[in-house]
Design an enzyme around this catalytic site. Structure first.
Site, PDB file in Angstrom:
ATOM      1  N   LYS A   1       0.853  -1.189   0.000  1.00 47.37           N
ATOM      2  CA  LYS A   1       0.000   0.000   0.000  1.00 47.37           C
ATOM      3  C   LYS A   1       0.886   1.235   0.000  1.00 47.37           C
ATOM      4  O   LYS A   1       1.696   1.435   0.917  1.00 47.37           O
ATOM      5  CB  LYS A   1      -0.833   0.025   1.282  1.00 47.37           C
ATOM      6  CG  LYS A   1      -2.271  -0.364   1.098  1.00 47.37           C
ATOM      7  CD  LYS A   1      -3.010  -0.155   2.405  1.00 47.37           C
ATOM      8  CE  LYS A   1      -4.482  -0.322   2.230  1.00 47.37           C
ATOM      9  NZ  LYS A   1      -5.192  -0.151   3.508  1.00 47.37           N
TER      10      LYS A   1
HETATM   11  O1  G3P Z   1      -7.861   0.144   4.642  1.00 46.17           O
HETATM   12  C1  G3P Z   1      -7.974   1.504   4.800  1.00 46.17           C
HETATM   13  C2  G3P Z   1      -9.360   2.031   5.074  1.00 46.17           C
HETATM   14  O2  G3P Z   1     -10.322   1.064   4.852  1.00 46.17           O
HETATM   15  C3  G3P Z   1      -9.458   2.741   6.381  1.00 46.17           C
HETATM   16  O3  G3P Z   1     -10.769   2.957   6.807  1.00 46.17           O
HETATM   17  O4  G3P Z   1     -12.319   3.481   8.653  1.00 46.17           O
HETATM   18  O5  G3P Z   1      -9.908   4.170   8.847  1.00 46.17           O
HETATM   19  O6  G3P Z   1     -11.444   5.330   7.254  1.00 46.17           O
HETATM   20  P1  G3P Z   1     -11.130   4.054   7.952  1.00 46.17           P
END
Ligand code: G3P
Length: 219
Positions: free
Chosen positions: A84
């Site tokens: 990533k």
């Molecule tokens: O994998 C990264 C992403 O899904 C993060 O989500 O909930 O931290 O905005 P969030």
């Protein structure tokens, strides 16, 4: 649409794998921190023992050279590790180099179709659109996802798959699937919510009660 699990929690990954419906896992530094672990290598290797599909592991470096170096190191942890890389000018430069080496990049922190387009042109295998975080700031995350799919759909030569990320609730998954996202990466809690419906529970109880009333000891 494929379902990835968005977590670094080994037990959740085991439970979800047993359901037979997840095709990969995505992690990030926040998810590792949530598990109280700074040992990204050990956690990643454990995840990769459980999951056959792609496992996304994030880099923390910020210059292209450092990103490439860190990505090569982390990609060697297991054959199914994807890297990533945040969408920045340095991230794009690094993606070009990594893609040429056959290291699969998941370009992360994408919030617009243009970012996703550039990521795809640079050779990213995946672009992650953060739906929930767009909603958080009053924008329409699903609309951005739809626009991204429309843009990339015009250019079949670009191989990037679109991941609906930052999923907060089951309707995000439904809308992502309706939009035609290649993948939705979901937290374990949302996966559980997707399975459940109160009418299913009521239906099971009613079937069992009705059967019991006629079958008595004959079950
Ligand atoms: O994998 C990264 C992403 O899904 C993060 O989500 O909930 O931290 O905005 P969030």
């Amino acid at each position: 649409m494929q379902i990835f699990l968005d977590t670094a929690n080994i037990e959740q990954i085991r439970q979800a794998k047993a359901l037979g419906i997840i095709s990969g896992v995505t992690t990030n530094p926040t998810l590792l921190a949530r598990e109280g672990s700074a040992d990204y290598e050990t956690v990643t290797k454990k995840i990769c023992e459980i999951v056959d599909g792609p496992v996304s592991v994030e880099v923390l470096s910020e210059t292209a050279d450092e990103i490439v170096k860190e990505a090569r190191f982390k990609a060697a942890w297991a054959p199914n590790v994807n890297i990533k890389v945040p969408i920045t000018p340095e991230g794009l430069k690094a993606t070009k180099v990594l893609a040429a080496e056959g290291i699969r990049v998941n370009m992360t922190l994408c919030f617009s179709p243009n970012q996703a387009l550039l990521a795809a042109i640079a050779g990213a295998s995946y672009v992650s659109i953060f739906i929930g975080r767009l909603d958080d700031i009053g924008q329409d995350g699903i609309q951005v996802l739809e626009d991204t799919l429309a843009v990339l759909g015009n250019y079949p030569g670009l191989e990037a798959q679109v991941i609906a990320a930052s999923i907060r609730h089951p309707m995000h998954v439904t809308y992502a699937a309706m939009a035609g996202a290649d993948i939705a990466t979901v937290p374990y809690s949302v996966l559980m919510q997707m399975i459940q419906h109160p009418m299913t529970d009521i239906g099971i109880r009613r079937f069992l009660a009705d059967w019991k009333s006629v079958a008595k000891d004959n079950r």
